[in-house]
Design a protein around this motif. Structure first.
Motif, PDB file in Angstrom:
ATOM      1  N   UNK A  50      75.520  33.367  31.114  1.00 15.32           N
ATOM      2  CA  UNK A  50      75.278  31.953  30.785  1.00 15.32           C
ATOM      3  C   UNK A  50      76.307  31.052  31.459  1.00 15.32           C
ATOM      4  N   UNK A  51      77.553  31.509  31.500  1.00 18.22           N
ATOM      5  CA  UNK A  51      78.588  30.718  32.181  1.00 18.22           C
ATOM      6  C   UNK A  51      78.245  30.539  33.655  1.00 18.22           C
ATOM      7  N   UNK A  52      77.714  31.581  34.263  1.00 19.72           N
ATOM      8  CA  UNK A  52      77.353  31.512  35.684  1.00 19.72           C
ATOM      9  C   UNK A  52      76.343  30.392  35.924  1.00 19.72           C
ATOM     10  N   UNK A  53      75.281  30.381  35.131  1.00 19.94           N
ATOM     11  CA  UNK A  53      74.258  29.340  35.319  1.00 19.94           C
ATOM     12  C   UNK A  53      74.785  27.971  34.911  1.00 19.94           C
ATOM     13  N   UNK A  54      75.611  27.953  33.873  1.00 16.44           N
ATOM     14  CA  UNK A  54      76.211  26.691  33.446  1.00 16.44           C
ATOM     15  C   UNK A  54      77.079  26.095  34.539  1.00 16.44           C
ATOM     16  N   UNK A  55      77.869  26.933  35.161  1.00 17.19           N
ATOM     17  CA  UNK A  55      78.764  26.471  36.221  1.00 17.19           C
ATOM     18  C   UNK A  55      77.962  25.999  37.432  1.00 17.19           C
ATOM     19  N   UNK A  56      76.938  26.771  37.771  1.00 12.93           N
ATOM     20  CA  UNK A  56      76.113  26.441  38.939  1.00 12.93           C
ATOM     21  C   UNK A  56      75.368  25.121  38.739  1.00 12.93           C
ATOM     22  N   UNK A  57      74.999  24.821  37.492  1.00 12.87           N
ATOM     23  CA  UNK A  57      74.180  23.626  37.235  1.00 12.87           C
ATOM     24  C   UNK A  57      74.977  22.456  36.671  1.00 12.87           C
ATOM     25  N   UNK A  58      76.303  22.588  36.611  1.00 13.85           N
ATOM     26  CA  UNK A  58      77.107  21.486  36.068  1.00 13.85           C
ATOM     27  C   UNK A  58      77.479  20.511  37.186  1.00 13.85           C
ATOM     28  N   UNK A  59      76.998  19.272  37.123  1.00 13.62           N
ATOM     29  CA  UNK A  59      77.312  18.318  38.184  1.00 13.62           C
ATOM     30  C   UNK A  59      78.826  18.179  38.407  1.00 13.62           C
ATOM     31  N   UNK A  60      79.611  18.381  37.325  1.00 15.47           N
ATOM     32  CA  UNK A  60      81.068  18.257  37.435  1.00 15.47           C
ATOM     33  C   UNK A  60      81.677  19.360  38.299  1.00 15.47           C
ATOM     34  N   UNK A  61      80.912  20.420  38.577  1.00 13.82           N
ATOM     35  CA  UNK A  61      81.430  21.491  39.429  1.00 13.82           C
ATOM     36  C   UNK A  61      81.449  21.096  40.899  1.00 13.82           C
ATOM     37  N   UNK A  62      80.703  20.047  41.241  1.00 17.48           N
ATOM     38  CA  UNK A  62      80.487  19.713  42.657  1.00 17.48           C
ATOM     39  C   UNK A  62      81.280  18.487  43.092  1.00 17.48           C
ATOM     40  N   UNK A  63      81.506  18.324  44.417  1.00 14.04           N
ATOM     41  CA  UNK A  63      82.158  17.107  44.898  1.00 14.04           C
ATOM     42  C   UNK A  63      81.386  15.880  44.426  1.00 14.04           C
ATOM     43  N   UNK A  64      82.122  14.833  44.086  1.00 16.08           N
ATOM     44  CA  UNK A  64      81.487  13.646  43.502  1.00 16.08           C
ATOM     45  C   UNK A  64      80.725  12.818  44.529  1.00 16.08           C
ATOM     46  N   UNK A  65      80.817  13.195  45.816  1.00 12.13           N
ATOM     47  CA  UNK A  65      80.172  12.387  46.861  1.00 12.13           C
ATOM     48  C   UNK A  65      78.681  12.666  47.017  1.00 12.13           C
TER      49      UNK A  65
END
Lengths: 320, 320
Positions: free
Chosen positions: B137-152
């Motif tokens: 679940x953490x894997x999918x949560x991390x992959x789909x969390x907008x905060x994981x990605x560059x803000x640009x």
């Protein structure tokens, strides 16, 4: 969990509510649509024994409360069933996976589920473990597959990303799995743990996935952030309500009436609401939660909100 | 799996390749960045024992081949590390989860992993089961969390949805878990099953997640559909190569050299490439796969493709 201090006098639906909406028909129609979508989502392909195990647990019946909540929350947010069906399928897969893993001998060691042998008894332990794992991946695969959604683009990718994120959080280390872990650690402490600790366990183990079902339905249906938060509160209230009612039924009903072993919680060292609060106060707490959940629906179109309102009554009044 | 009929004479990197690119330095830098991201993704919070179990297995070292493949595939597709790091973290979490569940007594019953007690030995069976579930679940949560990605906004939601879908497919009933199931069913058949069946198992159990690592990196990096397919073929070749080399090492190396029990496959009834093809032909097959994998990189910028090319060499030449 914020709880209204003034309990509502009756958990029964008011006569007007019951007349205006054919809840039984609604549940039957929606559950049938969900069952058909689940059947399609897990075809019986090679290796058959593996898929059989998934289908055995996934298609074993059950009330489909979570997927119907998901569809109803989408509806109240302005979406169509077709938009929420992938999410409805996903939450039921995660629910089923948690039951399969929970029943394993290394966990609760339960031989029966929904009136027949649990997955590891009908197949074996490794197959049950892998079937559970596979259902988790299928859930996310289904939720994120563009082919699962209407082709008209009514569910844009940013909503799907948000739904995936919500499901992962509520099912994982921030929700369901965390609750299972906390429950496991707490069992054996008897009355030595507090109401706050009990609420922590149930808010995670039971309420989180019910909350996710509602919230994900709202997200894919296009609810505003404010509406999503109202529906999240609704989901949390009925989630906790679900567990309080479960605890009460375990004390008041026979095994025959429940279709599962009654008194199991009190026979074990499991802490329950009736143990901590007594039966009367547990019932009052259930009524407060029902009232709170309904208050969250006040700002929505009453016709579209009718299914959620009746689902709350149903969870409060169920006899098993 | 399409295999070139003309094996390349040498799996060693040509001197020019080795000089032009500091592969060792690259691997160390990327693995350090991945370790730091993994450390941050699973903080040690309440309940500690649960998070400790996840961290114990996730931060146990290992070569980080999958996340580095993910970063390298993003790079060759024009993306930056920051775009692929959530995906890199996700594939390592899924890999770790599969090891934890695989080691359980109800599966392979392995007491050691990466030179120390496996998760269920260091903690217990229920904690290991739940830690594995939580990592998924953490894997999918991390992959789909907008905060994981560059803000640009360099990774738009449609790429994230595609990455989630790919990971779910390659890890689940269409990939890794299917391979585990097929492997379990096949073990015990000895030499009675064919090269095709062996390839089916390995393409799913081992290659699928390596393929996913490459493909997800390419997706978030912005590769075209054609490039994604080339990189998918590359990932599938090195995935199968990884397993063939594993089988060869099990025959040719001592336990001390491998850091795990050598000869385990031949002692058990497990079918391997050397058993079916002999050692010499297994080596030739490995060389073919290495050559095939490199051919897939021909259309890419050679400087940006250097990490993937060297990763293929590394997988072919590794001694443990």
């Amino acid at each position: 969990m914020e709880v209204d201090t003034c309990p509502s006098p009756a958990a029964e639906p008011a006569p007007a509510e019951a007349e205006a909406f054919d809840f039984k028909g609604y549940m039957l129609r929606k559950a049938a649509a969900v069952n058909s979508a689940l059947d399609e989502a897990v075809p019986l392909v090679h290796p058959e024994r593996f898929y059989e195990a998934m289908r055995y647990s996934l298609l074993a019946g059950g009330k489909r409360v979570r997927p119907v909540l998901c569809l109803a929350a989408c509806e109240v947010s302005g979406g169509r069933d077709a938009c929420a069906m992938p999410a409805a399928v996903a939450v039921e897969m995660i629910h089923t996976m948690s039951l399969i893993h929970d029943d394993l001998p290394i966990m609760d060691d339960d031989d029966f589920r929904r009136g027949r042998p649990s997955c590891h008894r009908a197949f074996d332990d490794p197959v049950a473990l892998l079937a559970g794992d596979a259902l988790t991946f299928l859930a996310f695969g289904h939720l994120a597959d563009p082919a699962s959604y209407p082709a008209d683009g009514s569910v844009p990718p940013d909503r799907i990303v948000r739904a995936v994120s919500e499901l992962a959080r509520c099912a994982g280390a921030g929700g369901l799995v965390l609750g299972q872990m906390a429950d496991m650690e707490a069992t054996g402490l008897g009355n030595h743990f507090s109401l706050d600790q009990l609420e922590f366990i149930h808010l995670h183990k039971t309420a989180a996935l019910l909350e996710a079902s509602v919230v994900i339905g709202a997200i894919v249906g296009g609810a505003s952030d404010h509406q999503i938060e109202q529906l999240r509160n609704y989901g949390r209230c009925i989630g906790l309500l679900f567990q309080v009612v479960d605890d009460i039924l375990d004390v008041t009903k026979s095994s025959e009436e429940l279709g599962k072993t009654a008194g199991k919680d009190s026979a074990s060292d499991k802490t329950t609401y009736p143990k901590l609060l007594g039966l009367e106060k547990s019932r009052e707490f259930a009524e407060e939660l029902l009232k709170d959940s309904k208050e969250q629906l006040a700002g929505f179109d009453p016709v579209k909100a009718a299914p959620l309102l009746h689902l709350a009554n149903y969870i409060a009044d169920r006899q098993k």
